[in-house]
Design an enzyme around this catalytic site. Sequence first.
Site, PDB file in Angstrom:
ATOM      1  N   LYS A 285      83.909  83.595  -5.388  1.00 37.33           N
ATOM      2  CA  LYS A 285      84.306  83.326  -4.011  1.00 37.33           C
ATOM      3  C   LYS A 285      84.547  81.936  -3.800  1.00 37.33           C
ATOM      4  CE  LYS A 285      79.803  83.838  -2.948  1.00 37.33           C
ATOM      5  NZ  LYS A 285      78.788  84.608  -3.885  1.00 37.33           N
TER       6      LYS A 285
ATOM      7  N   GLU B 275      87.486  91.728  -7.103  1.00 38.44           N
ATOM      8  CA  GLU B 275      86.823  92.839  -5.940  1.00 38.44           C
ATOM      9  C   GLU B 275      85.446  92.359  -5.697  1.00 38.44           C
ATOM     10  OE1 GLU B 275      86.740  95.197  -3.241  1.00 38.44           O
ATOM     11  OE2 GLU B 275      88.335  96.032  -4.470  1.00 38.44           O
TER      12      GLU B 275
ATOM     13  N   VAL C 216      84.052  89.388  -2.450  1.00 39.85           N
ATOM     14  CA  VAL C 216      83.905  89.407  -1.223  1.00 39.85           C
ATOM     15  C   VAL C 216      82.736  90.182  -0.835  1.00 39.85           C
ATOM     16  CG1 VAL C 216      84.935  90.222   0.813  1.00 39.85           C
ATOM     17  CG2 VAL C 216      86.294  89.186  -1.021  1.00 39.85           C
TER      18      VAL C 216
ATOM     19  N   GLY D 271      63.683  87.556  -3.409  1.00 44.03           N
ATOM     20  CA  GLY D 271      64.770  87.425  -4.014  1.00 44.03           C
ATOM     21  C   GLY D 271      65.920  87.558  -3.213  1.00 44.03           C
TER      22      GLY D 271
ATOM     23  N   GLU E  98      67.963  82.333  -1.750  1.00 43.47           N
ATOM     24  CA  GLU E  98      67.646  81.548  -3.017  1.00 43.47           C
ATOM     25  C   GLU E  98      66.609  80.360  -2.537  1.00 43.47           C
ATOM     26  OE1 GLU E  98      69.143  81.479  -5.922  1.00 43.47           O
ATOM     27  OE2 GLU E  98      70.668  82.898  -5.596  1.00 43.47           O
TER      28      GLU E  98
ATOM     29  N   LYS F 141      84.158  83.935   1.993  1.00 47.67           N
ATOM     30  CA  LYS F 141      84.709  85.173   1.780  1.00 47.67           C
ATOM     31  C   LYS F 141      85.936  85.475   2.898  1.00 47.67           C
ATOM     32  CE  LYS F 141      80.413  86.879  -0.211  1.00 47.67           C
ATOM     33  NZ  LYS F 141      79.104  87.324  -0.068  1.00 47.67           N
TER      34      LYS F 141
END
Length: 431
Positions: free
Chosen positions: A109, A133, A136, A191, A194, A209
């Site tokens: 993205k 696809e 986003v 998780g 980050e 996005k």
Amino acid sequence: MAVSAPTEPVKIAVLGCGTVGTQVIRLLLDQSQDLAARIGAPVELAGVYVRDTSTPRDAVVPASALTSDAEALVDAADVVVELMGGQEPAKSLILRALARGAAVVTANKALLATHGAELYEAADAAGADLYYEAAVAGAIPLVRPVRESLAGDRVTRILGIVNGTTNYVLDEMTSKGLDYDAVVAEAQRLGYAEADPTADVGGHDAAAKAAILASLAFHQRVALDDVYCEGIEAITQDDIQAARETDRVIKLLAVAEQVEDGVSVRVHPTLVPVEHPLANVRGAFNAVFVEAEAAGELMFYGQGAGGAPTASAVLGDVVSVARHKVGGGKGPLESNYALHEVLPMDAARTRYAVRMSVPDRPGVLAAVATIFASHEVGIESVRQMAGKGHAGLILSTHRARESALRATVEDLRLSEHVKDVWSVLRIEGEL
């Protein structure tokens, strides 16, 4: 009975072997027979590009498929799946693939939001497919519905929760009463975030996005630099509690809307009424609310991240572009005929909730109302919370221009009738 000639396999190269790349490879290998039936030809894993072929990998990834020669791999493929992320070498490798007519499927993205125009032009010039696809909203089918299913309609507005990390953080703060820092630490442990969560909590991931969605919805190029971006780092439990008292919740929203004088695209913490569908999106899930003139209101909901969900979206694109390779044809071209002005944030119009502390004495509310009126910002409602020697106010406004609201807040902070302006949050999703 005539026997059909054997069909050459569609060779698929995968660039990157992280969480998503590994899941894409697993699906390609495990579902090869089903994919071949859907595509009309066998699929073949041409190879997997990694920087270091000696690094231990998941057992599902064939060691024989690994290569550190990305250019040679791209040159041997019919379909290139780019899952490396970042700007380079991803951009150069995508352009190389497109130039030779290979189809490209990407989840990148940030690259699309920054260099989308160059990539689209390269794809169109070569007659090659560029599908994205997964860029986003992870597994949620969104790009294809906006780009194709709504191509005959006029999309007027998009409100989207498009980042699972921030939705998880805000949901935990709301449901458990935890502070921001504690929830972010927990998100990192699980998780969902980050080690450096800035791209998520700072709104940058959602902004990329938003640029892609706005470009598709409004048929014009909207770049990342066009998107106003504000993260959730400053949201406190006081903001969460104040939202609850006014029957709202706080969500980080990507907002893209077409208005009379142009297009507004922005990402920021937003107050959403509890009865709105987006208010009930929990945990790390994503949801996008689309408003169109003929179709009305549409809601897309599901897992917006994660290896397997994102791989599902990637494989859907792989099937589409591979079918074109086998049967001929091409996916939709970029639609960028519109020339609407992309408005600066100061020109955006929405509603606001201003939370402040004022002296608890007669005449203060009238003085505050006068400040709002002087900038033509109408007050829709006032909620007062008493304190010792002061009162807490939450003033919700009618729709107003961002520049007018900012000027109002500046004057409030200078006024002798206001002790402090605690927070200003925008409101979306209310009539």
